[in-house]
Design an enzyme around this catalytic site. Structure first.
Site, PDB file in Angstrom:
ATOM      1  N   GLU A  69       0.826  -1.215   0.000  1.00  0.00           N
ATOM      2  CA  GLU A  69       0.000   0.000   0.000  1.00  0.00           C
ATOM      3  C   GLU A  69       0.857   1.259   0.000  1.00  0.00           C
ATOM      4  OE1 GLU A  69      -3.093   0.584  -0.571  1.00  0.00           O
ATOM      5  OE2 GLU A  69      -3.607  -1.518  -0.738  1.00  0.00           O
TER       6      GLU A  69
ATOM      7  N   THR B  63       2.654   5.351  -7.010  1.00  0.00           N
ATOM      8  CA  THR B  63       3.289   4.626  -8.105  1.00  0.00           C
ATOM      9  C   THR B  63       2.330   3.574  -8.666  1.00  0.00           C
ATOM     10  OG1 THR B  63       5.323   4.894  -6.813  1.00  0.00           O
ATOM     11  CG2 THR B  63       5.465   3.470  -8.717  1.00  0.00           C
TER      12      THR B  63
ATOM     13  N   GLY C 148      11.262   6.550  -6.143  1.00  0.00           N
ATOM     14  CA  GLY C 148      10.893   7.947  -5.875  1.00  0.00           C
ATOM     15  C   GLY C 148      10.063   8.161  -4.616  1.00  0.00           C
ATOM     16  N   TYR C 149       9.697   9.419  -4.388  1.00  0.00           N
ATOM     17  CA  TYR C 149       8.926   9.818  -3.189  1.00  0.00           C
ATOM     18  C   TYR C 149       9.520   9.152  -1.946  1.00  0.00           C
ATOM     19  CZ  TYR C 149       5.597  11.570  -6.594  1.00  0.00           C
ATOM     20  OH  TYR C 149       5.022  12.239  -7.632  1.00  0.00           O
TER      21      TYR C 149
ATOM     22  N   TYR D 243      -6.676   6.830   3.984  1.00  0.00           N
ATOM     23  CA  TYR D 243      -6.839   5.824   2.928  1.00  0.00           C
ATOM     24  C   TYR D 243      -6.004   4.565   3.229  1.00  0.00           C
ATOM     25  CZ  TYR D 243      -6.249   3.216  -1.334  1.00  0.00           C
ATOM     26  OH  TYR D 243      -6.201   2.180  -2.225  1.00  0.00           O
TER      27      TYR D 243
ATOM     28  N   ASP E 150      -9.649   6.766  -2.924  1.00  0.00           N
ATOM     29  CA  ASP E 150      -8.457   7.349  -3.553  1.00  0.00           C
ATOM     30  C   ASP E 150      -8.851   7.782  -4.967  1.00  0.00           C
ATOM     31  OD1 ASP E 150      -8.722   5.008  -4.960  1.00  0.00           O
ATOM     32  OD2 ASP E 150      -6.606   4.456  -4.868  1.00  0.00           O
TER      33      ASP E 150
ATOM     34  N   CYS F  93     -12.328   1.096 -15.475  1.00  0.00           N
ATOM     35  CA  CYS F  93     -12.838   2.473 -15.385  1.00  0.00           C
ATOM     36  C   CYS F  93     -11.648   3.428 -15.323  1.00  0.00           C
ATOM     37  CB  CYS F  93     -13.741   2.622 -14.158  1.00  0.00           C
ATOM     38  SG  CYS F  93     -14.726   4.129 -14.206  1.00  0.00           S
TER      39      CYS F  93
ATOM     40  N   CYS G 172     -16.289   0.447 -20.831  1.00  0.00           N
ATOM     41  CA  CYS G 172     -17.610   0.259 -20.212  1.00  0.00           C
ATOM     42  C   CYS G 172     -18.247  -1.059 -20.649  1.00  0.00           C
ATOM     43  CB  CYS G 172     -18.526   1.422 -20.564  1.00  0.00           C
ATOM     44  SG  CYS G 172     -17.858   2.998 -20.004  1.00  0.00           S
TER      45      CYS G 172
ATOM     46  N   CYS H 289     -17.454  -3.662 -18.187  1.00  0.00           N
ATOM     47  CA  CYS H 289     -17.598  -3.255 -16.776  1.00  0.00           C
ATOM     48  C   CYS H 289     -18.814  -3.920 -16.129  1.00  0.00           C
ATOM     49  CB  CYS H 289     -17.730  -1.743 -16.704  1.00  0.00           C
ATOM     50  SG  CYS H 289     -18.018  -1.150 -15.027  1.00  0.00           S
TER      51      CYS H 289
END
Ligand code: SF4
Length: 362
Positions: A43, A49, A87-88, A126, A144, A198, A205, A208
């Protein structure tokens, strides 16, 4: 939740769960016995990412730190080096701090409630809800980007999703939709649907499970939802940095822990000031950061890079040491290293491109 939306929820979770049972993505943290630690790491990696990018980093991270204890015991430098490339980096620093807290406060086991999980570094609403539902079967809802898109389209919500009021509506709606006792699968179904069917552009669709009752599809406005204000142009900065040689060694500096990219190593440098030439910028930044005088020779690489809130163009200059003893004035640490030893340290992406160029010369 507004009654208008509530009346449109019939079968929503059942349709999603049936679809998920057949079409769920085969992801490593979903295989085998459920392990809260693996769910947590996945998570955190997924926070900024895409899944396909995450997979090799997840594997590498788990191989290096297979348990909370292994992560808590590790040195931050090793954690950052293992995270290098994805990253981050605040995520890696927070994982490391949180592992120590889990060891100290929760006997080495991840807490099981949303409230407790949110007390750990790097875990917001989240992520806490995702871990609590997926790893511990708690009836917690998640919202999210993917979930927002699916909910807004299905329920035909045409309000700016950046407004606090709309966010509250979405969290309320998501909470009301969670099927009791099935939150883990249901949340993962929503995540998978948003990521694979989605999608932001060209949602499929026709494939879906929600297509028959989806308001956006019925009105043909899928691509116009969700509504958000246009992104502002990001500020741009010009950075000068020095690859400083003293004999065959190069000077590197470690960024201060609380700065952006804190704990990572770099070639000393910084933002060019108004009216300043790039060589003058490099000489000044090196003096301020590590307290030495240099001769700025020639530009050897120009590397553009984008962060989430600004962009930079990084100009690297080959420099020669002139005088002074390097001291960590505006950095955490600095040292002379052989070019071949650079691979042992964690560097941000733009600096790694410079290292690749240096490696070609070796
Ligand atoms: S029908 Fe289309 S727009 Fe509606 S939820 Fe499914 S993929 Fe999204």
């Amino acid at each position: 939740m507004p009654p208008r939306l509530l009346s449109h929820t019939k079968n929503f979770s059942t349709l999603l769960l049936t679809w998920y049972a057949k079409h769920k993505r085969d992801l490593p943290w979903r295989r085998g016995a459920r392990d809260p630690y693996r769910v947590w790491v996945s998570e955190i990696l997924l926070q900024q990412t895409q899944v396909t990018t995450v997979l090799p980093y997840y594997k590498k991270f788990l191989a290096r730190f297979p348990t909370v204890h292994a992560l808590a015991r590790a040195k931050l430098d090793t954690v950052l080096k293992t995270w290098e490339g994805v990253g981050y980096y605040a995520r890696a620093r927070n994982l490391h701090r949180a592992a120590k807290e889990i060891r100290a406060r929760f006997d080495g086991k991840l807490p099981t409630t949303v409230a407790e999980l949110q007390t750990l570094p790097g875990i917001g609403r989240y992520t806490a809800s995702a871990i609590a539902s997926i790893a511990f079967d708690r009836d917690a809802a998640v919202v999210d980007g993917n979930v927002t898109r699916v909910l807004c389209r299905f329920f035909g919500i045409r309000r700016n999703i950046q407004l606090a009021k709309t966010k509250t509506t979405l969290w309320d709606l998501a909470a009301a939709l969670v099927p009791r006792g099935r939150a883990g699968d249901y949340n993962q179904a929503l995540m998978d649907l948003g990521a694979t069917i989605c999608t932001p552009r060209n949602p499929t669709c026709a494939r879906c499970p929600l297509t028959r009752a989806c308001r956006a599809r019925r009105l043909g406005i899928q691509e116009k939802i969700p509504i958000k204000t246009k992104k502002k142009k990001l500020p741009h900065y010009v950075i000068g940095a020095g690859v400083i040689y003293k004999g065959k060694q190069i000077l590197i500096a470690k960024r201060n822990a609380n700065d952006l990219l804190g704990g990572l190593w770099e070639f000393p440098g910084g933002k060019r000031e108004r009216g300043e030439s790039l060589p003058a910028c490099v000489a000044r930044e090196v003096r301020e950061e590590v307290g030495i005088e240099i001769v700025v020779a020639r530009e050897i690489a120009v590397v553009p890079h984008a962060f989430s809130h600004f962009t930079i163009t990084l100009h690297f200059f080959e420099c020669r040491y002139r005088r002074g003893t390097p001291r960590a004035l505006e950095c955490a640490e600095c040292k002379w290293v052989a070019p071949r030893a650079l691979a042992r340290y964690a560097f941000p992406a733009a600096n790694r491109k410079m290292i690749q160029i240096l490696n070609q010369r070796l």
